[in-house]
Design a protein around this motif. Structure first.
Motif, PDB file in Angstrom:
ATOM      1  N   UNK A 309       1.025  -1.081   0.019  1.00  0.00           N
ATOM      2  CA  UNK A 309       0.165   0.087   0.159  1.00  0.00           C
ATOM      3  C   UNK A 309       1.016   1.353   0.109  1.00  0.00           C
ATOM      4  N   UNK A 310       1.886   1.547   1.082  1.00  0.00           N
ATOM      5  CA  UNK A 310       2.781   2.163   0.672  1.00  0.00           C
ATOM      6  C   UNK A 310       4.717   1.567   1.074  1.00  0.00           C
ATOM      7  N   UNK A 311       5.296   1.985  -0.394  1.00  0.00           N
ATOM      8  CA  UNK A 311       6.524   1.513  -0.696  1.00  0.00           C
ATOM      9  C   UNK A 311       7.129   2.505   0.220  1.00  0.00           C
ATOM     10  N   UNK A 312       6.695   3.113   1.012  1.00  0.00           N
ATOM     11  CA  UNK A 312       7.881   4.453   1.315  1.00  0.00           C
ATOM     12  C   UNK A 312       7.941   3.750   2.713  1.00  0.00           C
ATOM     13  N   UNK A 313       6.898   2.845   3.057  1.00  0.00           N
ATOM     14  CA  UNK A 313       6.728   2.540   4.591  1.00  0.00           C
ATOM     15  C   UNK A 313       7.365   0.881   4.651  1.00  0.00           C
ATOM     16  N   UNK A 314       8.011   0.498   3.498  1.00  0.00           N
ATOM     17  CA  UNK A 314       8.536  -0.911   3.816  1.00  0.00           C
ATOM     18  C   UNK A 314       7.786  -1.882   3.507  1.00  0.00           C
ATOM     19  N   UNK A 315       8.268  -3.192   3.707  1.00  0.00           N
ATOM     20  CA  UNK A 315       8.349  -4.928   4.272  1.00  0.00           C
ATOM     21  C   UNK A 315       8.491  -5.196   4.735  1.00  0.00           C
ATOM     22  N   UNK A 316       8.158  -5.952   4.998  1.00  0.00           N
ATOM     23  CA  UNK A 316       8.393  -6.994   5.921  1.00  0.00           C
ATOM     24  C   UNK A 316       7.641  -7.267   7.967  1.00  0.00           C
ATOM     25  N   UNK A 459      18.168  -1.755   3.174  1.00  0.00           N
ATOM     26  CA  UNK A 459      18.468  -2.056   2.071  1.00  0.00           C
ATOM     27  C   UNK A 459      17.239  -1.913   0.924  1.00  0.00           C
ATOM     28  N   UNK A 460      17.133  -1.116   0.104  1.00  0.00           N
ATOM     29  CA  UNK A 460      16.356  -0.896  -0.782  1.00  0.00           C
ATOM     30  C   UNK A 460      15.225  -2.394  -1.976  1.00  0.00           C
ATOM     31  N   UNK A 461      14.069  -2.404  -1.493  1.00  0.00           N
ATOM     32  CA  UNK A 461      13.514  -4.193  -2.044  1.00  0.00           C
ATOM     33  C   UNK A 461      12.606  -3.832  -3.368  1.00  0.00           C
ATOM     34  N   UNK A 462      13.004  -2.624  -4.117  1.00  0.00           N
ATOM     35  CA  UNK A 462      12.630  -2.621  -4.900  1.00  0.00           C
ATOM     36  C   UNK A 462      11.361  -1.812  -5.070  1.00  0.00           C
ATOM     37  N   UNK A 463      11.031  -0.942  -6.380  1.00  0.00           N
ATOM     38  CA  UNK A 463       9.569   0.395  -6.154  1.00  0.00           C
ATOM     39  C   UNK A 463       7.997  -0.548  -5.340  1.00  0.00           C
ATOM     40  N   UNK A 464       8.108  -1.455  -5.764  1.00  0.00           N
ATOM     41  CA  UNK A 464       6.878  -2.686  -5.386  1.00  0.00           C
ATOM     42  C   UNK A 464       6.893  -3.102  -3.689  1.00  0.00           C
ATOM     43  N   UNK A 465       7.962  -2.574  -3.495  1.00  0.00           N
ATOM     44  CA  UNK A 465       8.140  -3.319  -1.763  1.00  0.00           C
ATOM     45  C   UNK A 465       8.621  -2.340  -0.556  1.00  0.00           C
ATOM     46  N   UNK A 466       9.899  -1.885  -1.063  1.00  0.00           N
ATOM     47  CA  UNK A 466      10.217  -0.016  -0.496  1.00  0.00           C
ATOM     48  C   UNK A 466      11.478  -1.310  -0.152  1.00  0.00           C
TER      49      UNK A 466
END
Length: 539
Positions: A309-316, A459-466
């Motif tokens: 929903x928000x790639x700026x919020x990261x993932x995980x 680490x940057x995991x891409x535009x869809x993941x952040x």
């Protein structure tokens, strides 16, 4: 001669009547105390303050979660709170002078009015604005809320000192802990209400909170003496605010900066972002037809692939709904507030640490390091968060939140007492204002630092993941641990150790100064006796 037995119910009936009468008198005395002239300011200001704090908690959740869904990053959201916190630095200075010069009633009414202005301004936040425009607009709107909070808080903190006799320090500690604790509990209610109402409608959430502020306004305007809290001898000046003639208060203020940074490095922005962020697996790779095909916290993007929903919020993270995130944070604040309210009765009282001193705070300050240190170790060096074991992740987050809430509440309760205890009676508004300036600086430092760490450590995991949110959250916990340690070390500079430090009846860590003096006197007497005996033997 036989005597007729007395009716068996007479004594119990008499006892019941007396008990009922005693209870009635006790309730009547409580009501009379609450409505008496002496305590009326405390009741009115505390009620307004507590009601206000619901809206103060809600505005943070409304802005943060609304911004998250609009794809603002953690650092961008942290920037939105910059003027909210920075305003607190200057407002606490100005509020101390204003309270001493124009009275607490004036600062309270100003605070409530500015809170209405802040909520009203947030109605103007448009979805189609560029990010830069939205950040500037919301930041300015939040500035008024920051000013409002600290103007209102001044009355809630200082009125306890004004209604408590100087010799009743234990009573003052309990009163300060009670009002501060309930304030934080209701702020937690605001966290949950804000997120729950936001789930229905952004405009509904703002409107309901404005209504709560309006409820407090008439009591503040009509029920308070305009002279309450004014300096009795002469008005406070700006030079008095910056006059460093109270070393204990100055060192306590410096320690307070790092104490509150230790929480805001991970709590205010990183934690809700992590709880909302989805898992990294499948983002940008898993094809979808609807949002239901993606996990929590993810949506089916225009490209036909799952994305955050928000790639700026990261993932995980855990991908939780906004209401649940609000419940997490609100639960922390409520627990923190309740423990803070009962710290004298449940913690420092049984441990013989009431009223507390600097040694009490040093002890609990070091203990405050452990929950965030444990969180950093688990996040960084175990596979629980790396492999995204959701059950164990949730368990660990709950354990860390509950443990830190309890320990931090004890620290905050002790701090809240010490600032009022160290303040002089006729300059209490100025003293409290200076102290809470440091409080605001700590929140600003922690909030901005957390936005930077959470956004850029992983680490940057891409535009869809952040970015990798797990690494970012771990760094924030480590920063919180370092801040806790610094706060405890700074407290050593305070000169307030005469009453010693105990941990219950059986363990004395540092003896009371009088006890130490008595022991020294006894040793001197023993030395004199030994000298006399030696002289006698020689002769």
């Amino acid at each position: 001669m036989n005597t007729a037995p007395e009716p068996p119910s007479s004594a119990p009936l008499s006892d019941t009547v007396h008990t009922a009468a005693d209870e009635g008198e006790k309730k009547q005395s409580i009501v009379q105390a609450a409505t008496s002239e002496a305590l009326r300011p405390f009741v009115i200001i505390s009620s307004s303050y507590l009601l206000f704090t619901i809206t103060d908690g809600a505005i943070r959740m409304i802005v943060l979660l609304h911004a998250y869904n609009k794809n603002f990053s953690a650092l961008e959201v942290a920037l939105m709170f910059t003027l909210y916190e920075l305003a607190g630095v200057f407002t606490n200075l100005a509020a101390g002078v204003m309270g001493a010069r124009w009275g607490i009633r004036f600062t309270l009414i100003c605070g409530l009015s500015l809170q209405l202005l802040s909520y009203g301004a947030l109605f103007g936040w448009q979805d189609d604005w560029p990010k830069e425009t939205a950040i500037i607009y919301v930041t300015i709107s939040q500035m008024f809320a920051g000013i409002a909070k600290d103007l209102t808080k001044l009355g809630g903190k200082t009125v306890t000192k004004l209604v408590t006799p100087e010799e009743q320090e234990s009573k003052l500690f309990k009163l300060v802990s009670f009002i501060t604790g309930w304030k934080n509990s209701l702020k937690g209610v605001g966290y949950f209400l804000g997120s729950a109402l936001l789930q229905v409608s952004y405009e509904l959430a703002l409107g309901v909170m404005m209504g709560l502020v309006l409820l407090a306004m008439p009591w503040a305007m009509l029920g308070l003496d305009k002279n309450l809290g004014m300096a009795k001898t002469r008005n406070a000046s700006w030079s008095e605010v910056f006059k460093m003639d109270n070393p204990n208060l100055n060192w306590l203020s410096f320690a307070r900066l790092f104490l509150f940074a230790s929480r805001d490095f991970w709590f205010e922005v990183p934690l809700p972002f992590f709880l909302r962020s989805p898992g990294c697996d499948g983002l940008g790779e898993l094809q979808c037809l609807s949002d239901g095909d993606c996990g929590g916290g993810a949506i089916c993007g225009d490209s036909g692939f799952c994305e955050s929903i928000n790639s700026g919020g990261g993932c995980g993270g855990l991908g939780l709904e906004r209401v649940i995130v609000g419940a997490f944070l609100g639960g922390y604040i409520i627990l923190y507030g309740q423990i803070q309210s009962w710290t004298p009765q449940l913690v420092t009282g049984p441990l013989k640490q009431t009223p507390p001193n600097k040694l009490t705070e040093i002890l609990w300050g070091f203990i405050n390091c452990f929950p965030t240190l444990a969180a950093w170790i688990v996040i960084t060096f175990t596979d629980i968060f790396k492999d995204r074991n959701e059950t164990e992740m949730i368990v660990w987050m709950i354990v860390v939140i509950i443990t830190f809430a309890a320990i931090f509440a004890i620290n905050s309760s002790i701090h809240s007492y010490l600032v009022v205890a160290y303040a002089s009676k006729d300059k209490v508004a100025v003293s409290v204002g200076f102290y809470y300036m440091s409080n605001a600086m700590g929140r600003l430092f922690g909030t901005l630092g957390s936005g930077i760490l959470y956004s850029y450590v992983g680490d940057d995991l891409g535009e869809f993941a952040g970015t990798d949110a797990v690494a970012g959250l771990g760094a924030c916990f480590l920063a919180g641990t370092i801040s806790s340690l610094l706060a405890a070390l700074i407290t050593f500079k305070i000169n307030d150790q005469n009453s010693g430090l105990k941990c219950g009846d059986c363990l004395t860590i540092v003896a009371h100064e009088e006890e130490t003096k008595n022991l020294d006197d006894d040793d001197d007497d023993d030395d004199k006796d030994n000298n006399v005996d030696a002289e006698a033997v020689t002769k």
